[in-house]
Motif scaffolding. Structure first.
Motif, PDB file in Angstrom:
ATOM      1  N   MET A  78     -25.893  18.581   5.645  1.00 43.28           N
ATOM      2  CA  MET A  78     -25.904  18.892   4.222  1.00 43.28           C
ATOM      3  C   MET A  78     -26.283  17.667   3.396  1.00 43.28           C
ATOM      4  O   MET A  78     -25.866  16.558   3.699  1.00 43.28           O
ATOM      5  CB  MET A  78     -24.522  19.390   3.781  1.00 43.28           C
ATOM      6  N   SER A  79     -27.053  17.897   2.360  1.00 47.40           N
ATOM      7  CA  SER A  79     -27.415  16.824   1.435  1.00 47.40           C
ATOM      8  C   SER A  79     -26.176  16.373   0.675  1.00 47.40           C
ATOM      9  O   SER A  79     -25.356  17.204   0.253  1.00 47.40           O
ATOM     10  CB  SER A  79     -28.465  17.342   0.462  1.00 47.40           C
ATOM     11  N   GLY A  80     -26.020  15.077   0.495  1.00 47.51           N
ATOM     12  CA  GLY A  80     -24.914  14.541  -0.275  1.00 47.51           C
ATOM     13  C   GLY A  80     -23.717  14.128   0.548  1.00 47.51           C
ATOM     14  O   GLY A  80     -22.782  13.541   0.025  1.00 47.51           O
ATOM     15  N   VAL A  81     -23.721  14.452   1.836  1.00 52.77           N
ATOM     16  CA  VAL A  81     -22.623  14.032   2.698  1.00 52.77           C
ATOM     17  C   VAL A  81     -23.014  12.714   3.322  1.00 52.77           C
ATOM     18  O   VAL A  81     -23.975  12.621   4.078  1.00 52.77           O
ATOM     19  CB  VAL A  81     -22.320  15.085   3.786  1.00 52.77           C
ATOM     20  N   ASP A  82     -22.279  11.668   2.985  1.00 51.09           N
ATOM     21  CA  ASP A  82     -22.607  10.318   3.469  1.00 51.09           C
ATOM     22  C   ASP A  82     -22.035  10.033   4.840  1.00 51.09           C
ATOM     23  O   ASP A  82     -22.494   9.144   5.531  1.00 51.09           O
ATOM     24  CB  ASP A  82     -22.104   9.269   2.482  1.00 51.09           C
ATOM     25  N   GLY A  83     -21.001  10.751   5.228  1.00 50.84           N
ATOM     26  CA  GLY A  83     -20.388  10.483   6.519  1.00 50.84           C
ATOM     27  C   GLY A  83     -19.049  11.151   6.641  1.00 50.84           C
ATOM     28  O   GLY A  83     -18.598  11.839   5.756  1.00 50.84           O
ATOM     29  N   ILE A  84     -18.440  10.928   7.772  1.00 54.44           N
ATOM     30  CA  ILE A  84     -17.131  11.482   8.073  1.00 54.44           C
ATOM     31  C   ILE A  84     -16.238  10.357   8.518  1.00 54.44           C
ATOM     32  O   ILE A  84     -16.642   9.523   9.329  1.00 54.44           O
ATOM     33  CB  ILE A  84     -17.243  12.578   9.154  1.00 54.44           C
ATOM     34  N   LEU A  85     -15.033  10.310   8.006  1.00 57.25           N
ATOM     35  CA  LEU A  85     -14.069   9.265   8.352  1.00 57.25           C
ATOM     36  C   LEU A  85     -13.030   9.857   9.280  1.00 57.25           C
ATOM     37  O   LEU A  85     -12.442  10.891   8.991  1.00 57.25           O
ATOM     38  CB  LEU A  85     -13.400   8.732   7.078  1.00 57.25           C
ATOM     39  N   VAL A  86     -12.812   9.199  10.401  1.00 52.65           N
ATOM     40  CA  VAL A  86     -11.826   9.650  11.378  1.00 52.65           C
ATOM     41  C   VAL A  86     -10.818   8.525  11.575  1.00 52.65           C
ATOM     42  O   VAL A  86     -11.207   7.393  11.831  1.00 52.65           O
ATOM     43  CB  VAL A  86     -12.483  10.004  12.728  1.00 52.65           C
ATOM     44  N   LYS A  87      -9.549   8.858  11.434  1.00 55.84           N
ATOM     45  CA  LYS A  87      -8.482   7.874  11.623  1.00 55.84           C
ATOM     46  C   LYS A  87      -7.506   8.392  12.653  1.00 55.84           C
ATOM     47  O   LYS A  87      -7.325   9.604  12.772  1.00 55.84           O
ATOM     48  CB  LYS A  87      -7.748   7.625  10.304  1.00 55.84           C
ATOM     49  N   PRO A  88      -6.875   7.479  13.390  1.00 57.68           N
ATOM     50  CA  PRO A  88      -5.885   7.930  14.379  1.00 57.68           C
ATOM     51  C   PRO A  88      -4.655   8.514  13.698  1.00 57.68           C
ATOM     52  O   PRO A  88      -4.355   8.218  12.597  1.00 57.68           O
ATOM     53  CB  PRO A  88      -5.535   6.667  15.147  1.00 57.68           C
ATOM     54  N   MET A 142       0.838  -1.176   0.000  1.00 58.25           N
ATOM     55  CA  MET A 142       0.000   0.000   0.000  1.00 58.25           C
ATOM     56  C   MET A 142       0.889   1.248   0.000  1.00 58.25           C
ATOM     57  O   MET A 142       1.893   1.305   0.696  1.00 58.25           O
ATOM     58  CB  MET A 142      -0.908   0.007   1.232  1.00 58.25           C
ATOM     59  N   LEU A 143       0.490   2.230  -0.761  1.00 52.54           N
ATOM     60  CA  LEU A 143       1.243   3.485  -0.842  1.00 52.54           C
ATOM     61  C   LEU A 143       1.029   4.323   0.411  1.00 52.54           C
ATOM     62  O   LEU A 143      -0.024   4.235   1.049  1.00 52.54           O
ATOM     63  CB  LEU A 143       0.770   4.291  -2.049  1.00 52.54           C
ATOM     64  N   PRO A 144       1.977   5.181   0.739  1.00 50.40           N
ATOM     65  CA  PRO A 144       1.784   6.106   1.857  1.00 50.40           C
ATOM     66  C   PRO A 144       0.612   7.051   1.570  1.00 50.40           C
ATOM     67  O   PRO A 144       0.279   7.314   0.409  1.00 50.40           O
ATOM     68  CB  PRO A 144       3.100   6.881   1.919  1.00 50.40           C
ATOM     69  N   TYR A 145       0.023   7.575   2.623  1.00 55.19           N
ATOM     70  CA  TYR A 145      -1.149   8.441   2.480  1.00 55.19           C
ATOM     71  C   TYR A 145      -0.903   9.596   1.509  1.00 55.19           C
ATOM     72  O   TYR A 145      -1.746   9.881   0.659  1.00 55.19           O
ATOM     73  CB  TYR A 145      -1.593   9.002   3.843  1.00 55.19           C
ATOM     74  N   ALA A 146       0.217  10.274   1.632  1.00 63.51           N
ATOM     75  CA  ALA A 146       0.485  11.436   0.768  1.00 63.51           C
ATOM     76  C   ALA A 146       0.443  11.057  -0.707  1.00 63.51           C
ATOM     77  O   ALA A 146      -0.087  11.811  -1.537  1.00 63.51           O
ATOM     78  CB  ALA A 146       1.829  12.055   1.124  1.00 63.51           C
ATOM     79  N   GLU A 147       0.959   9.889  -1.049  1.00 60.70           N
ATOM     80  CA  GLU A 147       0.928   9.443  -2.446  1.00 60.70           C
ATOM     81  C   GLU A 147      -0.487   9.063  -2.879  1.00 60.70           C
ATOM     82  O   GLU A 147      -0.898   9.360  -4.000  1.00 60.70           O
ATOM     83  CB  GLU A 147       1.880   8.273  -2.644  1.00 60.70           C
ATOM     84  N   ARG A 148      -1.227   8.383  -2.000  1.00 59.52           N
ATOM     85  CA  ARG A 148      -2.617   8.024  -2.336  1.00 59.52           C
ATOM     86  C   ARG A 148      -3.462   9.278  -2.512  1.00 59.52           C
ATOM     87  O   ARG A 148      -4.277   9.372  -3.431  1.00 59.52           O
ATOM     88  CB  ARG A 148      -3.211   7.133  -1.243  1.00 59.52           C
ATOM     89  N   ARG A 149      -3.267  10.263  -1.643  1.00 62.59           N
ATOM     90  CA  ARG A 149      -4.029  11.510  -1.731  1.00 62.59           C
ATOM     91  C   ARG A 149      -3.709  12.234  -3.038  1.00 62.59           C
ATOM     92  O   ARG A 149      -4.596  12.755  -3.701  1.00 62.59           O
ATOM     93  CB  ARG A 149      -3.723  12.399  -0.522  1.00 62.59           C
ATOM     94  N   ALA A 150      -2.441  12.261  -3.422  1.00 58.68           N
ATOM     95  CA  ALA A 150      -2.050  12.903  -4.682  1.00 58.68           C
ATOM     96  C   ALA A 150      -2.723  12.228  -5.873  1.00 58.68           C
ATOM     97  O   ALA A 150      -3.191  12.902  -6.794  1.00 58.68           O
ATOM     98  CB  ALA A 150      -0.536  12.883  -4.834  1.00 58.68           C
TER      99      ALA A 150
END
Length: 56
Positions: free
Chosen positions: A46-56, A1-9
Motif C-alpha cells: 500500500m502507498s503511504g506505509v513506510d514500514g512495520i515495527l516489530v518488538k518482542p 519513560m512511560l509504560p506503553y499503555a500510557e504512551r499509546r493513550a
C-alpha cells in the motif's frame, strides 16, 4: 519513560479528540502473530506505509 499503555493513550488522544482523518492514520497494534503476518503481507503493497515495527 512511560509504560506503553500510557504512551499509546497519549498518541490516540488527538485522533479521538479532534476526529483526525486522512492524511493522518493511527496504525493499530496487535499481539496476535497471525494478524501481524496478515498485515505484513497486505500492507507492504500500500502507498503511504513506510514500514512495520516489530518488538518482542
Amino acid at each position: 519513560m512511560l509504560p506503553y499503555a500510557e504512551r499509546r493513550a497519549l498518541l490516540e488522544n488527538p485522533f479521538f479528540e479532534h476526529a483526525l482523518s486522512a492524511p493522518w492514520t493511527l496504525c493499530p497494534p496487535t499481539t496476535d502473530l497471525a494478524k501481524a503476518w496478515e498485515w505484513l503481507e497486505s500492507w507492504t503493497d500500500m502507498s503511504g506505509v513506510d514500514g512495520i515495527l516489530v518488538k518482542p
